[in-house]
Design a protein around this motif. Structure first.
Motif, PDB file in Angstrom:
ATOM      1  N   VAL A   1       0.837  -1.209   0.000  1.00 51.43           N
ATOM      2  CA  VAL A   1       0.000   0.000   0.000  1.00 51.43           C
ATOM      3  C   VAL A   1       0.870   1.256   0.000  1.00 51.43           C
ATOM      4  O   VAL A   1       0.637   2.212  -0.759  1.00 51.43           O
ATOM      5  N   GLY A   2       1.903   1.268   0.848  1.00 51.75           N
ATOM      6  CA  GLY A   2       2.778   2.433   0.915  1.00 51.75           C
ATOM      7  C   GLY A   2       3.509   2.684  -0.386  1.00 51.75           C
ATOM      8  O   GLY A   2       3.661   3.837  -0.822  1.00 51.75           O
ATOM      9  N   GLY A   3       3.975   1.607  -1.031  1.00 50.01           N
ATOM     10  CA  GLY A   3       4.686   1.773  -2.297  1.00 50.01           C
ATOM     11  C   GLY A   3       3.789   2.310  -3.395  1.00 50.01           C
ATOM     12  O   GLY A   3       4.186   3.222  -4.151  1.00 50.01           O
ATOM     13  N   VAL A   4       2.574   1.749  -3.493  1.00 51.44           N
ATOM     14  CA  VAL A   4       1.640   2.227  -4.516  1.00 51.44           C
ATOM     15  C   VAL A   4       1.267   3.687  -4.260  1.00 51.44           C
ATOM     16  O   VAL A   4       1.205   4.516  -5.183  1.00 51.44           O
ATOM     17  N   PHE A   5       1.050   4.022  -2.987  1.00 50.64           N
ATOM     18  CA  PHE A   5       0.675   5.393  -2.636  1.00 50.64           C
ATOM     19  C   PHE A   5       1.793   6.381  -2.981  1.00 50.64           C
ATOM     20  O   PHE A   5       1.558   7.418  -3.607  1.00 50.64           O
ATOM     21  N   ALA A   6       3.011   6.049  -2.574  1.00 48.93           N
ATOM     22  CA  ALA A   6       4.135   6.955  -2.837  1.00 48.93           C
ATOM     23  C   ALA A   6       4.386   7.105  -4.331  1.00 48.93           C
ATOM     24  O   ALA A   6       4.612   8.214  -4.837  1.00 48.93           O
ATOM     25  N   PHE A   7       4.366   5.973  -5.041  1.00 51.15           N
ATOM     26  CA  PHE A   7       4.607   6.030  -6.481  1.00 51.15           C
ATOM     27  C   PHE A   7       3.506   6.817  -7.189  1.00 51.15           C
ATOM     28  O   PHE A   7       3.764   7.602  -8.102  1.00 51.15           O
ATOM     29  N   GLY A   8       2.255   6.631  -6.741  1.00 51.83           N
ATOM     30  CA  GLY A   8       1.137   7.363  -7.346  1.00 51.83           C
ATOM     31  C   GLY A   8       1.233   8.860  -7.098  1.00 51.83           C
ATOM     32  O   GLY A   8       0.940   9.667  -7.985  1.00 51.83           O
ATOM     33  N   ILE A   9       1.673   9.266  -5.893  1.00 53.66           N
ATOM     34  CA  ILE A   9       1.839  10.686  -5.602  1.00 53.66           C
ATOM     35  C   ILE A   9       2.873  11.305  -6.534  1.00 53.66           C
ATOM     36  O   ILE A   9       2.682  12.385  -7.112  1.00 53.66           O
ATOM     37  N   ALA A  10       3.993  10.600  -6.698  1.00 56.75           N
ATOM     38  CA  ALA A  10       5.065  11.136  -7.536  1.00 56.75           C
ATOM     39  C   ALA A  10       4.630  11.297  -8.988  1.00 56.75           C
ATOM     40  O   ALA A  10       4.849  12.344  -9.611  1.00 56.75           O
ATOM     41  N   ARG A  11       4.007  10.257  -9.521  1.00 59.27           N
ATOM     42  CA  ARG A  11       3.587  10.331 -10.929  1.00 59.27           C
ATOM     43  C   ARG A  11       2.477  11.355 -11.123  1.00 59.27           C
ATOM     44  O   ARG A  11       2.442  12.078 -12.126  1.00 59.27           O
ATOM     45  N   GLY A  12       1.561  11.456 -10.166  1.00 61.95           N
ATOM     46  CA  GLY A  12       0.503  12.461 -10.276  1.00 61.95           C
ATOM     47  C   GLY A  12       1.049  13.873 -10.243  1.00 61.95           C
ATOM     48  O   GLY A  12       0.594  14.745 -10.993  1.00 61.95           O
ATOM     49  N   TYR A  13       2.048  14.106  -9.381  1.00 62.34           N
ATOM     50  CA  TYR A  13       2.669  15.424  -9.328  1.00 62.34           C
ATOM     51  C   TYR A  13       3.343  15.769 -10.650  1.00 62.34           C
ATOM     52  O   TYR A  13       3.252  16.910 -11.134  1.00 62.34           O
ATOM     53  N   LEU A  14       4.019  14.777 -11.245  1.00 60.47           N
ATOM     54  CA  LEU A  14       4.657  15.016 -12.543  1.00 60.47           C
ATOM     55  C   LEU A  14       3.626  15.381 -13.605  1.00 60.47           C
ATOM     56  O   LEU A  14       3.870  16.256 -14.450  1.00 60.47           O
ATOM     57  N   GLU A  15       2.470  14.714 -13.596  1.00 60.03           N
ATOM     58  CA  GLU A  15       1.425  15.032 -14.565  1.00 60.03           C
ATOM     59  C   GLU A  15       0.904  16.448 -14.359  1.00 60.03           C
ATOM     60  O   GLU A  15       0.632  17.185 -15.324  1.00 60.03           O
ATOM     61  N   LEU A  16       0.775  16.850 -13.089  1.00 55.09           N
ATOM     62  CA  LEU A  16       0.339  18.222 -12.816  1.00 55.09           C
ATOM     63  C   LEU A  16       1.348  19.230 -13.338  1.00 55.09           C
ATOM     64  O   LEU A  16       0.986  20.280 -13.896  1.00 55.09           O
TER      65      LEU A  16
END
Length: 393
Positions: free
Chosen positions: A130-145
């Motif tokens: 869960v932590g890995g998916v959450f952290a990775f998702g935050i990073a990729r979402g920030y890049l998209e923004l």
């Protein structure tokens, strides 16, 4: 985002170091690992802010991962530092490599309890996933923004540039239209002067030269011809000047010009005239006044020549977004059914005045309506659209 990531990394490093020391790991080892990890992490952030080199950032992340792996080999408590590694993977690496890197880190995190204690639990598996998916998702979402923000700024810059280019094209078009209109007006004036005044002056010169050796009778005849040509030339000059700016409007209001025209008609023909102007009529610009004045002139000329009328009534009213000019007489009238088409087919030139009135008004967005039947007079209704400030639309 970078400050938040650094704060999270610092907190997790402190927690991992404290728990590792509590599990019996020598304090010197714990402090050494913490200092090496911190130095590499901070040095990479500083160097990356200066160079922004993606290749250098990839090598930096690889070195940080090796330091972390060594720390996990000494104590399983250092698996807490996998969270900032997942964040960094989402920022630094391309998507396929970031996924592969994150899966590898996850495998190390899940395997660490087994390597150190020989046992594990569901929490040791589900929590890191869960932590890995959450952290990775935050990073990729920030890049998209960030990418969306850059694209938005690029589109805004393109829109501003397009608006500036459009404004320049509009200015160029307006300038071209002004130059074209000025050229057409010069051409019209030169043609009118050549065909009228110049011809009259040329004829006067020829007659004067021919009369130098003429008899008294021939001289008198020549003088009469010269007077006639001079009079015609003067009429042409006045006509050309009036086409540019009506003399009736010089130094007087539009209503006063109408009153003088109607008074002249009544004095010369005996036709009774009435003028009604709406007191609430808005200000009318010069272009509209000229068009309406020409309409009245042409209509009164038709009344004088064809109507056999006893009375003419001119009315100007404010019709909301338009100004309306009505001219009615009680003359003999005519069949107004299809008058425009019939007038266009005539070869004697009659009907031209009505068509010219309508054409002049339509150039300003207005129109001309005609109502008439034989024996029942003629009613002309001219309309021009105006805005709140009195300018034609």
């Amino acid at each position: 985002m970078r400050l938040g990531q650094t704060a999270i990394t610092t907190v997790l490093l402190v927690v991992a170091a404290i728990r590792a020391a509590a599990d019996g790991v020598p304090l010197a080892w714990v402090l050494s690992i913490a200092l090496v990890f911190t130095g590499w992490y901070v040095g990479g952030l500083v160097l990356g802010a200066r160079t922004r080199d993606p290749v250098l950032a990839t090598w930096w992340l690889g070195g940080l991962s090796l330091i972390w792996a060594g720390a996990v080999a000494i104590s399983a408590e250092f698996v807490w530092l996998a969270f900032p590694l997942w964040l960094l993977a989402g920022f630094v690496l391309r998507l396929p490599w970031a996924i592969a890197f994150s899966v590898t880190i996850l495998a190390v995190v899940i395997s660490a309890p087994l390597l150190h204690s020989g046992t594990t639990s569901y929490a040791n598996v589900v929590g890191p996933v869960v932590g890995g998916v959450f952290a990775f998702g935050i990073a990729r979402g920030y890049l998209e923004l960030v990418r969306d923000g850059r694209e938005r700024r690029r589109l805004i810059a393109s829109l501003v540039a397009a608006q500036e280019e459009t404004a320049q094209l509009q200015d160029e078009l307006a300038r071209t239209q002004r130059e074209s209109g000025a050229g057409m007006e010069r051409t019209r004036l030169s043609r009118d002067i050549h065909d009228t005044v110049a011809q009259s002056l040329s004829s006067i010169g020829m007659i004067a030269r021919g009369a130098e050796s003429a008899s008294a009778r021939e001289m008198a005849t020549a003088l009469g011809q010269i007077v006639q040509l001079a009079h015609e030339g003067l009429v042409d000059v006045r006509r050309i000047a009036n086409a540019m700016a009506p003399a009736e409007l010089e130094g007087s209001a539009f209503g006063d010009a109408l009153r003088r025209m109607l008074a002249r008609l009544e004095e010369e023909t005996g036709i009774r005239t009435d003028l009604h102007i709406d007191e609430a009529l808005p200000a009318i610009p010069m272009g509209a006044e000229v068009a309406l004045l020409r309409t009245v002139q042409s209509a009164l000329a038709n009344v004088r020549a064809h109507a056999a009328a006893r009375r003419v009534v001119v009315t100007m009213t404010d019709a909301g977004d338009t100004v309306r000019l009505d001219i009615a007489d009680d003359g003999i009238g005519f069949d107004a059914t299809g008058w425009d088409a019939h007038a266009a087919r005539r070869t004697d030139g009659t009907g031209y005045g009505l068509r010219a009135m309508r054409a002049r008004l339509r150039e300003l967005g207005g129109d001309l309506d005609i109502e008439s039947t034989p024996g029942d007079g003629v009613a002309l209704s001219a309309s021009l659209p105006i805005t709140a400030n009195g300018a034609p639309r």
